[in-house]
Motif scaffolding. Structure first.
Motif, PDB file in Angstrom:
ATOM      1  N   PHE A   1       7.599   7.367  13.499  1.00 29.33           N
ATOM      2  CA  PHE A   1       8.540   7.375  12.375  1.00 29.33           C
ATOM      3  C   PHE A   1       8.887   5.928  12.053  1.00 29.33           C
ATOM      4  CE2 PHE A   1       9.144  11.312  14.767  1.00 29.33           C
ATOM      5  CZ  PHE A   1       8.857  12.238  13.773  1.00 29.33           C
ATOM      6  N   ARG A   2       8.396   5.454  10.914  1.00 33.44           N
ATOM      7  CA  ARG A   2       8.502   4.042  10.597  1.00 33.44           C
ATOM      8  C   ARG A   2       9.633   3.767   9.614  1.00 33.44           C
ATOM      9  NH1 ARG A   2       6.234   0.678   7.072  1.00 33.44           N
ATOM     10  NH2 ARG A   2       5.286   2.449   6.016  1.00 33.44           N
ATOM     11  N   GLU A   3       9.490   4.221   8.351  1.00 34.96           N
ATOM     12  CA  GLU A   3      10.534   3.980   7.346  1.00 34.96           C
ATOM     13  C   GLU A   3      10.922   5.235   6.586  1.00 34.96           C
ATOM     14  OE1 GLU A   3      10.530   0.602   4.861  1.00 34.96           O
ATOM     15  OE2 GLU A   3       9.339  -0.628   6.207  1.00 34.96           O
ATOM     16  N   GLY A   4       9.977   6.077   6.251  1.00 31.59           N
ATOM     17  CA  GLY A   4      10.303   7.339   5.597  1.00 31.59           C
ATOM     18  C   GLY A   4      10.826   7.206   4.187  1.00 31.59           C
ATOM     19  N   ARG A   5      10.484   6.104   3.493  1.00 35.07           N
ATOM     20  CA  ARG A   5      10.953   5.906   2.132  1.00 35.07           C
ATOM     21  C   ARG A   5       9.830   6.162   1.134  1.00 35.07           C
ATOM     22  NH1 ARG A   5      11.731   0.919   0.651  1.00 35.07           N
ATOM     23  NH2 ARG A   5      10.681  -0.094   2.409  1.00 35.07           N
ATOM     24  N   SER A   6      10.210   6.343  -0.101  1.00 38.29           N
ATOM     25  CA  SER A   6       9.235   6.379  -1.179  1.00 38.29           C
ATOM     26  C   SER A   6       9.231   5.035  -1.890  1.00 38.29           C
ATOM     27  CB  SER A   6       9.561   7.498  -2.180  1.00 38.29           C
ATOM     28  OG  SER A   6      10.801   7.242  -2.823  1.00 38.29           O
ATOM     29  N   GLU A   7       8.211   4.774  -2.673  1.00 35.89           N
ATOM     30  CA  GLU A   7       8.086   3.535  -3.445  1.00 35.89           C
ATOM     31  C   GLU A   7       7.959   2.290  -2.564  1.00 35.89           C
ATOM     32  OE1 GLU A   7       8.561   3.215  -7.263  1.00 35.89           O
ATOM     33  OE2 GLU A   7       7.791   5.245  -6.963  1.00 35.89           O
ATOM     34  N   GLN A   8       7.554   2.447  -1.306  1.00 33.88           N
ATOM     35  CA  GLN A   8       7.326   1.276  -0.456  1.00 33.88           C
ATOM     36  C   GLN A   8       6.204   0.401  -1.013  1.00 33.88           C
ATOM     37  OE1 GLN A   8       6.984   2.156   3.840  1.00 33.88           O
ATOM     38  NE2 GLN A   8       7.607   4.244   3.323  1.00 33.88           N
ATOM     39  N   TRP A   9       5.297   1.035  -1.706  1.00 32.72           N
ATOM     40  CA  TRP A   9       4.115   0.333  -2.200  1.00 32.72           C
ATOM     41  C   TRP A   9       4.467  -0.866  -3.086  1.00 32.72           C
ATOM     42  CZ3 TRP A   9       3.301   0.093  -7.468  1.00 32.72           C
ATOM     43  CH2 TRP A   9       3.982   1.031  -8.267  1.00 32.72           C
ATOM     44  N   ARG A  10       5.602  -0.788  -3.788  1.00 34.68           N
ATOM     45  CA  ARG A  10       5.980  -1.893  -4.673  1.00 34.68           C
ATOM     46  C   ARG A  10       6.283  -3.170  -3.882  1.00 34.68           C
ATOM     47  NH1 ARG A  10       6.354  -0.863  -9.894  1.00 34.68           N
ATOM     48  NH2 ARG A  10       6.557   1.300 -10.631  1.00 34.68           N
ATOM     49  N   GLU A  11       6.634  -3.025  -2.619  1.00 37.49           N
ATOM     50  CA  GLU A  11       6.947  -4.183  -1.788  1.00 37.49           C
ATOM     51  C   GLU A  11       5.747  -4.656  -0.972  1.00 37.49           C
ATOM     52  OE1 GLU A  11      10.014  -2.676   0.705  1.00 37.49           O
ATOM     53  OE2 GLU A  11      11.155  -1.852  -0.987  1.00 37.49           O
ATOM     54  N   VAL A  12       4.727  -3.806  -0.851  1.00 37.51           N
ATOM     55  CA  VAL A  12       3.639  -4.082   0.089  1.00 37.51           C
ATOM     56  C   VAL A  12       2.291  -4.325  -0.586  1.00 37.51           C
ATOM     57  CG1 VAL A  12       2.329  -3.159   2.056  1.00 37.51           C
ATOM     58  CG2 VAL A  12       4.796  -2.722   1.880  1.00 37.51           C
ATOM     59  N   LEU A  13       1.959  -3.527  -1.586  1.00 39.14           N
ATOM     60  CA  LEU A  13       0.627  -3.586  -2.181  1.00 39.14           C
ATOM     61  C   LEU A  13       0.540  -4.650  -3.269  1.00 39.14           C
ATOM     62  CD1 LEU A  13      -0.206   0.217  -2.603  1.00 39.14           C
ATOM     63  CD2 LEU A  13      -0.553  -1.252  -0.601  1.00 39.14           C
TER      64      LEU A  13
ATOM     65  N   PRO B   1      -1.082  -5.922  -6.932  1.00 39.76           N
ATOM     66  CA  PRO B   1      -1.492  -5.197  -8.138  1.00 39.76           C
ATOM     67  C   PRO B   1      -2.943  -4.739  -8.080  1.00 39.76           C
ATOM     68  CG  PRO B   1      -0.141  -7.082  -8.744  1.00 39.76           C
ATOM     69  CD  PRO B   1      -0.401  -7.199  -7.278  1.00 39.76           C
ATOM     70  N   GLU B   2      -3.812  -5.555  -7.504  1.00 39.79           N
ATOM     71  CA  GLU B   2      -5.220  -5.183  -7.405  1.00 39.79           C
ATOM     72  C   GLU B   2      -5.402  -3.970  -6.502  1.00 39.79           C
ATOM     73  OE1 GLU B   2      -9.193  -4.874  -5.817  1.00 39.79           O
ATOM     74  OE2 GLU B   2      -7.457  -5.559  -4.645  1.00 39.79           O
ATOM     75  N   GLN B   3      -4.648  -3.914  -5.417  1.00 40.68           N
ATOM     76  CA  GLN B   3      -4.735  -2.767  -4.505  1.00 40.68           C
ATOM     77  C   GLN B   3      -4.207  -1.496  -5.173  1.00 40.68           C
ATOM     78  OE1 GLN B   3      -2.522  -4.557  -1.291  1.00 40.68           O
ATOM     79  NE2 GLN B   3      -4.378  -5.025  -0.121  1.00 40.68           N
ATOM     80  N   VAL B   4      -3.129  -1.628  -5.928  1.00 41.21           N
ATOM     81  CA  VAL B   4      -2.589  -0.478  -6.665  1.00 41.21           C
ATOM     82  C   VAL B   4      -3.639   0.054  -7.626  1.00 41.21           C
ATOM     83  CG1 VAL B   4      -0.860   0.279  -8.333  1.00 41.21           C
ATOM     84  CG2 VAL B   4      -0.198  -1.243  -6.453  1.00 41.21           C
ATOM     85  N   ARG B   5      -4.298  -0.838  -8.329  1.00 43.59           N
ATOM     86  CA  ARG B   5      -5.307  -0.422  -9.313  1.00 43.59           C
ATOM     87  C   ARG B   5      -6.504   0.242  -8.642  1.00 43.59           C
ATOM     88  NH1 ARG B   5      -4.385  -2.475 -14.362  1.00 43.59           N
ATOM     89  NH2 ARG B   5      -2.591  -3.893 -14.488  1.00 43.59           N
ATOM     90  N   ARG B   6      -6.871  -0.235  -7.478  1.00 49.10           N
ATOM     91  CA  ARG B   6      -7.975   0.399  -6.744  1.00 49.10           C
ATOM     92  C   ARG B   6      -7.635   1.831  -6.378  1.00 49.10           C
ATOM     93  NH1 ARG B   6      -9.208  -3.153  -1.714  1.00 49.10           N
ATOM     94  NH2 ARG B   6     -10.445  -1.312  -1.167  1.00 49.10           N
ATOM     95  N   ILE B   7      -6.425   2.048  -5.892  1.00 54.00           N
ATOM     96  CA  ILE B   7      -6.005   3.394  -5.491  1.00 54.00           C
ATOM     97  C   ILE B   7      -5.955   4.316  -6.697  1.00 54.00           C
ATOM     98  CG2 ILE B   7      -4.108   4.747  -4.510  1.00 54.00           C
ATOM     99  CD1 ILE B   7      -3.473   2.229  -2.786  1.00 54.00           C
TER     100      ILE B   7
ATOM    101  N   GLY C   1       2.215  13.509 -11.033  1.00 46.47           N
ATOM    102  CA  GLY C   1       3.182  12.520 -11.504  1.00 46.47           C
ATOM    103  C   GLY C   1       3.254  11.254 -10.692  1.00 46.47           C
ATOM    104  N   TYR C   2       2.126  10.817 -10.141  1.00 50.34           N
ATOM    105  CA  TYR C   2       2.112   9.646  -9.281  1.00 50.34           C
ATOM    106  C   TYR C   2       1.566   8.380  -9.956  1.00 50.34           C
ATOM    107  CZ  TYR C   2       3.177  12.550  -5.172  1.00 50.34           C
ATOM    108  OH  TYR C   2       3.778  13.377  -4.260  1.00 50.34           O
ATOM    109  N   ILE C   3       1.253   8.426 -11.238  1.00 55.48           N
ATOM    110  CA  ILE C   3       0.793   7.223 -11.928  1.00 55.48           C
ATOM    111  C   ILE C   3       2.016   6.442 -12.406  1.00 55.48           C
ATOM    112  CG2 ILE C   3      -0.570   6.274 -13.804  1.00 55.48           C
ATOM    113  CD1 ILE C   3      -2.338   7.752 -11.929  1.00 55.48           C
ATOM    114  N   PRO C   4       2.265   5.245 -11.880  1.00 56.46           N
ATOM    115  CA  PRO C   4       3.420   4.452 -12.341  1.00 56.46           C
ATOM    116  C   PRO C   4       3.258   4.074 -13.811  1.00 56.46           C
ATOM    117  CG  PRO C   4       2.477   3.571 -10.298  1.00 56.46           C
ATOM    118  CD  PRO C   4       1.496   4.545 -10.833  1.00 56.46           C
TER     119      PRO C   4
END
Length: 293
Positions: free
Chosen positions: A240-252, A254-260, A272-275
């Motif tokens: 059990f690390r953080e359990g939050r949503s939207e962590q990706w905005r702090e970690v990924l 833009p290029e990684q987001v686009r790849r996913i 409904g997961y496309i920002p």
């Protein structure tokens, strides 16, 4: 004999949270049910001892074909554990392996499928399997992804995140409840009540609130810190690390987001997961040709 209710998800999408909530809901105790007691309530489809008992030898000695043929037999064994519904955790995609279904529908009553934004899943996968973010992005896109050490757990067939999600959700059924991790996180009373109602339960508000509180991320993380969690992989610092949503905005990046998004845009769009600020990353569909030759 009971019928199986699958608690299904792609790894790191909230399966343990769902199991803990249901365990606390059914127990109804004032104090949280310990996370290491989850297996007393919910069976693990990939737990090797079930297969070894049927094979009469270690599962590491079995071929993939032998293991696949054992699955329906093991699933029938599951039905003998409890007289009523038998909850079974699975990370397998809903399909076949070696020509044999990974889930035996003739002993199944229904299922609950939990999915989570792959932009966040990839971060959890990175920590859980000790991979880099880029390696984890490839992991989520890999159609050949399987897991299992063949000592404590037999092989699980995950496929890609998109294939996993599509396999479980493409054919709506009254016997299957699909719920998003993010909805459970942001509106727990509404969506955990939906889970309870799906199972034919009508818990008193106080009991529902207590089950939600006792299975909260904070409660689960505190238990792991105090006494450990036997499902934590050796390579992970914590389950059990953080359990939050939207962590990706702090970690990924833009290029990684686009790849996913490029890898998984179809299923991400469905749920409904496309920002909004990355709508331009969705591949443009080619217009059908009107040429008559």
């Amino acid at each position: 004999m009971g019928a199986l209710i699958w608690l299904a998800s792609y790894p790191k999408s909230g399966n343990t949270w769902m199991r803990s909530f249901l365990h606390n809901l059914f127990r109804g105790t004032e104090e949280p049910v310990h996370i290491n007691e989850i297996a007393d309530f919910c069976l693990g489809e990939s737990s090797a001892h079930w297969y070894a008992a049927r094979a009469g030898k270690p599962v590491s000695d079995l071929t993939e074909e032998e293991l696949a043929r054992l699955r329906p037999i093991v699933h029938r064994d599951f039905t003998t554990v409890f007289p009523d519904s038998v909850f079974v955790k699975t990370h397998n995609y809903l399909g076949e392996w070696c020509g044999v279904p990974l889930h035996s529908m003739d002993v199944t009553a229904g299922g609950i499928y939990v999915l989570r934004n792959p932009l966040d899943v990839v971060i959890s996968v990175s920590h859980h399997f000790n991979k880099s973010i880029d390696e984890s992005i490839e992991h989520l896109a890999n159609e050949d992804t399987v897991a299992g050490d063949m000592e404590t757990h037999v092989l699980e067939v995950h496929r890609s995140w998109s294939t996993h999600v599509r396999s479980w959700t493409q054919h709506p059924s009254p016997q299957l409840l699909v719920v998003r991790y993010e909805d459970l996180l942001h509106k727990p009373r509404k969506y955990f009540k939906q889970v309870a109602n799906f199972l034919g339960l009508k818990p008193a508000p106080a009991r529902l609130e207590r089950a939600i509180r006792n299975s909260s991320f904070r409660a689960l993380k505190n238990m792991e810190q105090k006494s450990g969690f036997k499902e934590r992989p050796k390579e992970a610092e914590s389950f059990f690390r953080e359990g939050r949503s939207e962590q990706w905005r702090e970690v990924l990046t833009p290029e990684q987001v686009r790849r996913i998004i490029a890898d998984h845009h179809e299923q991400m769009e469905r749920f409904g997961y496309i920002p909004e600020d990355y709508r331009d990353a969705v591949p443009v569909k080619a217009e059908p040709s009107n040429a008559t030759g």
